[in-house]
Write a protein that holds these residues in place. Structure first.
Motif, PDB file in Angstrom:
ATOM      1  N   ARG A  58      -9.977   1.287 -12.632  1.00 18.95           N
ATOM      2  CA  ARG A  58     -10.609   0.448 -13.668  1.00 18.95           C
ATOM      3  C   ARG A  58     -12.041   0.897 -13.968  1.00 18.95           C
ATOM      4  O   ARG A  58     -12.587   0.562 -15.009  1.00 18.95           O
ATOM      5  CB  ARG A  58     -10.546  -1.020 -13.263  1.00 18.95           C
ATOM      6  CG  ARG A  58     -11.405  -1.379 -12.090  1.00 18.95           C
ATOM      7  CD  ARG A  58     -11.298  -2.860 -11.734  1.00 18.95           C
ATOM      8  NE  ARG A  58     -12.106  -3.160 -10.565  1.00 18.95           N
ATOM      9  CZ  ARG A  58     -11.716  -2.993  -9.313  1.00 18.95           C
ATOM     10  NH1 ARG A  58     -10.515  -2.543  -9.065  1.00 18.95           N
ATOM     11  NH2 ARG A  58     -12.520  -3.274  -8.315  1.00 18.95           N
ATOM     12  N   GLU A 103       0.874   2.212 -11.765  1.00 21.64           N
ATOM     13  CA  GLU A 103       1.130   1.420 -10.560  1.00 21.64           C
ATOM     14  C   GLU A 103       0.044   1.565  -9.503  1.00 21.64           C
ATOM     15  O   GLU A 103       0.130   0.934  -8.451  1.00 21.64           O
ATOM     16  CB  GLU A 103       2.473   1.836  -9.942  1.00 21.64           C
ATOM     17  CG  GLU A 103       3.662   1.529 -10.816  1.00 21.64           C
ATOM     18  CD  GLU A 103       3.893   0.028 -10.971  1.00 21.64           C
ATOM     19  OE1 GLU A 103       3.763  -0.697  -9.973  1.00 21.64           O
ATOM     20  OE2 GLU A 103       4.171  -0.394 -12.092  1.00 21.64           O
ATOM     21  N   ASN A 107       0.846  -1.186   0.000  1.00 26.06           N
ATOM     22  CA  ASN A 107       0.000   0.000   0.000  1.00 26.06           C
ATOM     23  C   ASN A 107       0.884   1.240   0.000  1.00 26.06           C
ATOM     24  O   ASN A 107       1.775   1.354   0.828  1.00 26.06           O
ATOM     25  CB  ASN A 107      -0.900   0.039   1.237  1.00 26.06           C
ATOM     26  CG  ASN A 107      -1.832  -1.150   1.295  1.00 26.06           C
ATOM     27  OD1 ASN A 107      -2.416  -1.522   0.302  1.00 26.06           O
ATOM     28  ND2 ASN A 107      -1.945  -1.755   2.452  1.00 26.06           N
ATOM     29  N   TRP A 126      -2.898   4.379 -18.818  1.00 26.01           N
ATOM     30  CA  TRP A 126      -2.718   5.074 -17.537  1.00 26.01           C
ATOM     31  C   TRP A 126      -1.284   5.569 -17.365  1.00 26.01           C
ATOM     32  O   TRP A 126      -0.939   6.127 -16.339  1.00 26.01           O
ATOM     33  CB  TRP A 126      -3.097   4.148 -16.380  1.00 26.01           C
ATOM     34  CG  TRP A 126      -4.571   3.916 -16.321  1.00 26.01           C
ATOM     35  CD1 TRP A 126      -5.250   2.853 -16.826  1.00 26.01           C
ATOM     36  CD2 TRP A 126      -5.548   4.795 -15.771  1.00 26.01           C
ATOM     37  NE1 TRP A 126      -6.598   3.013 -16.617  1.00 26.01           N
ATOM     38  CE2 TRP A 126      -6.807   4.203 -15.965  1.00 26.01           C
ATOM     39  CE3 TRP A 126      -5.489   6.021 -15.135  1.00 26.01           C
ATOM     40  CZ2 TRP A 126      -7.975   4.786 -15.541  1.00 26.01           C
ATOM     41  CZ3 TRP A 126      -6.665   6.604 -14.702  1.00 26.01           C
ATOM     42  CH2 TRP A 126      -7.889   5.991 -14.910  1.00 26.01           C
ATOM     43  N   LYS A 184      -2.361   2.748  -3.940  1.00 29.99           N
ATOM     44  CA  LYS A 184      -2.173   1.365  -4.359  1.00 29.99           C
ATOM     45  C   LYS A 184      -2.548   0.503  -3.173  1.00 29.99           C
ATOM     46  O   LYS A 184      -2.207   0.819  -2.052  1.00 29.99           O
ATOM     47  CB  LYS A 184      -0.729   1.108  -4.755  1.00 29.99           C
ATOM     48  CG  LYS A 184      -0.497  -0.351  -5.153  1.00 29.99           C
ATOM     49  CD  LYS A 184       0.796  -0.530  -5.874  1.00 29.99           C
ATOM     50  CE  LYS A 184       0.977  -1.964  -6.318  1.00 29.99           C
ATOM     51  NZ  LYS A 184       0.026  -2.386  -7.321  1.00 29.99           N
ATOM     52  N   LYS A 208      -5.550  -1.466  -0.879  1.00 32.05           N
ATOM     53  CA  LYS A 208      -6.966  -1.368  -0.523  1.00 32.05           C
ATOM     54  C   LYS A 208      -7.458   0.055  -0.622  1.00 32.05           C
ATOM     55  O   LYS A 208      -6.794   0.984  -0.199  1.00 32.05           O
ATOM     56  CB  LYS A 208      -7.205  -1.875   0.888  1.00 32.05           C
ATOM     57  CG  LYS A 208      -7.069  -3.352   1.015  1.00 32.05           C
ATOM     58  CD  LYS A 208      -7.515  -3.779   2.383  1.00 32.05           C
ATOM     59  CE  LYS A 208      -7.653  -5.273   2.431  1.00 32.05           C
ATOM     60  NZ  LYS A 208      -8.215  -5.730   3.671  1.00 32.05           N
ATOM     61  N   PRO A 236     -12.049   3.224  -8.007  1.00 33.92           N
ATOM     62  CA  PRO A 236     -11.110   2.335  -8.700  1.00 33.92           C
ATOM     63  C   PRO A 236     -10.772   2.893 -10.086  1.00 33.92           C
ATOM     64  O   PRO A 236     -11.652   3.336 -10.823  1.00 33.92           O
ATOM     65  CB  PRO A 236     -11.866   1.014  -8.824  1.00 33.92           C
ATOM     66  CG  PRO A 236     -13.000   1.110  -7.866  1.00 33.92           C
ATOM     67  CD  PRO A 236     -13.315   2.556  -7.692  1.00 33.92           C
ATOM     68  N   ASP A 268      -4.115   1.922  -7.970  1.00 33.25           N
ATOM     69  CA  ASP A 268      -5.408   1.243  -8.083  1.00 33.25           C
ATOM     70  C   ASP A 268      -6.604   2.177  -7.910  1.00 33.25           C
ATOM     71  O   ASP A 268      -7.680   1.885  -8.424  1.00 33.25           O
ATOM     72  CB  ASP A 268      -5.509   0.138  -7.020  1.00 33.25           C
ATOM     73  CG  ASP A 268      -4.426  -0.918  -7.171  1.00 33.25           C
ATOM     74  OD1 ASP A 268      -4.105  -1.278  -8.320  1.00 33.25           O
ATOM     75  OD2 ASP A 268      -3.893  -1.372  -6.139  1.00 33.25           O
ATOM     76  N   PHE A 269      -6.439   3.272  -7.166  1.00 31.91           N
ATOM     77  CA  PHE A 269      -7.569   4.128  -6.822  1.00 31.91           C
ATOM     78  C   PHE A 269      -7.211   5.603  -6.911  1.00 31.91           C
ATOM     79  O   PHE A 269      -6.061   5.971  -6.691  1.00 31.91           O
ATOM     80  CB  PHE A 269      -8.038   3.871  -5.379  1.00 31.91           C
ATOM     81  CG  PHE A 269      -8.549   2.485  -5.138  1.00 31.91           C
ATOM     82  CD1 PHE A 269      -9.871   2.167  -5.339  1.00 31.91           C
ATOM     83  CD2 PHE A 269      -7.686   1.487  -4.690  1.00 31.91           C
ATOM     84  CE1 PHE A 269     -10.340   0.894  -5.105  1.00 31.91           C
ATOM     85  CE2 PHE A 269      -8.135   0.203  -4.457  1.00 31.91           C
ATOM     86  CZ  PHE A 269      -9.466  -0.096  -4.673  1.00 31.91           C
TER      87      PHE A 269
END
Length: 189
Positions: free
Chosen positions: A143, A93, A57, A151, A182, A184, A141, A95-96
């Protein structure tokens, strides 16, 4: 006198052996100085020190300052936006997109549009419906921004309030702690 000087400077001096006191002082000094170092070295050599692991994270703060979207659709405009340039940021790299958000008026219904644009001019947006009147962490997210295919080179992050997505035509929305994360994600809306 010449004989004394010649003897002093030219003849080898007699070597004296250290006395018992000197020898004990030397060994005691060496033990005091080297003993703790040797003990620490032995402890460190016998320890199983794990190799560092890569971080699961981590965060990249995008906007360090708070944002205030002050809108008044009674006077002018159909959209109030805050456009932040990302200077070809590589977000591959992460995620959110995560940030904190709240509105000023408890009785107002506000929807917030979050839009991402890359250098290929691909645009994708997500709507946050029902912005709360107390601070809430939003974690989107990457995605979910399904129209973005690359990205590796982001150009803009835009927060917008649209006239048709508010109940009252005047108010404020506050956004803070905007970052890429990155691992959770926090409280998703």
């Amino acid at each position: 006198m010449y004989e004394y000087l010649a003897k002093t400077y030219f003849e080898p001096a007699e070597k004296t052996k250290p006395t018992g006191k000197r020898r004990r002082f030397f060994f005691l000094s060496a033990a005091i100085l080297l003993g703790p170092a040797l003990i620490l070295l032995a402890i460190a050599a016998n320890r199983n020190i794990p190799a560092p692991r890569p971080a699961k994270n981590f965060n990249l703060v995008l906007i360090p300052d708070s944002i205030k979207l002050n809108y008044n659709f009674n006077v002018a405009g159909k959209i109030e936006s805050f456009d932040y340039g990302l200077n070809n940021l590589n977000a591959g790299e992460f995620d959110f997109i995560q940030f904190n958000v709240k509105k000023s008026d408890y009785n107002n219904s506000v929807n917030l549009r979050v839009e991402v644009i890359n250098t290929l001019k691909e645009r994708s947006e997500i709507y946050i419906s029902g912005v709360p009147s107390r601070w809430k962490t939003v974690s989107l997210p990457l995605r979910s921004f399904n129209k973005i295919t690359d990205w590796g080179s982001l150009s803009n992050l835009i927060f917008s309030i649209e006239e048709w997505n508010v109940l009252k035509k005047q108010g404020q929305v506050y956004i803070d702690d905007v970052k890429l994360t990155k691992g959770k994600g926090g409280g998703e809306i």
